[in-house]
Motif scaffolding. Structure first.
Motif: not given
Length: 162
Positions: A92, A10, A13, A16
């Motif tokens: 990831l 989480h 992400t 990113s």
């Protein structure tokens, strides 16, 4: 069961997405590709690229150690935001590859890590909650603060993710 992957996934992400905003900002400001990766919060702290690298190292390290697999090794050669996004993507992908049952019995493990010249050993829960997670968020927060303090318009929602 000690499975940290959903939380790291989480947050990585969200990281990113922050890096994507930083790329857009870099283009809008016509900054050279090496400028943002080398920004620092203060002179005696590690640069932005290293903050991202260390955050990724703690996430993949915790996932691997608690799943009982080898920790992936990355080159630490990220000189651009594109390189940093690739490192986050690799981290990831690694975390997403770990099946939930790989963490069965992780609670009973003793985790040993190198920290500079020292070797530290922890019961698994202490390693995760008292070492890996705090270090991950320290470096992720520092990376966020570097971008924010230099003018990138990001906020708490960006940091926390969707």
């Amino acid at each position: 069961m000690l499975n940290p992957t959903p939380f790291f996934i989480h947050s990585l992400t969200a990281l990113s997405a922050i890096l994507a905003k930083a790329e857009d900002w870099q283009t809008a400001k016509t900054l050279k590709p090496e400028v943002i990766p080398n920004l620092r919060l203060t002179a005696d702290m590690l640069p932005f690229w290293r903050q991202i690298a260390i955050a990724c190292d703690h996430a993949k390290g915790a996932g691997a150690r608690l799943a009982g697999v080898d920790v992936p090794v990355y080159a630490d050669a990220e000189g651009t935001l594109t390189d940093l996004r690739a490192r986050v993507a690799s981290t990831l992908a690694f975390l997403q590859s770990l099946p939930a049952d790989a963490f069965d019995g992780a609670d009973a493990l003793t985790i040993t890590v190198k920290a500079g010249p020292r070797e530290l050993s922890f019961p698994a829960a202490q390693y995760l909650h008292g070492y890996a997670v705090p270090n991950f968020y320290f470096h992720m927060t520092t990376a966020y603060a570097i971008l924010r303090s230099n003018g990138l318009e990001i906020g708490k929602r960006d940091f926390l993710g969707g």
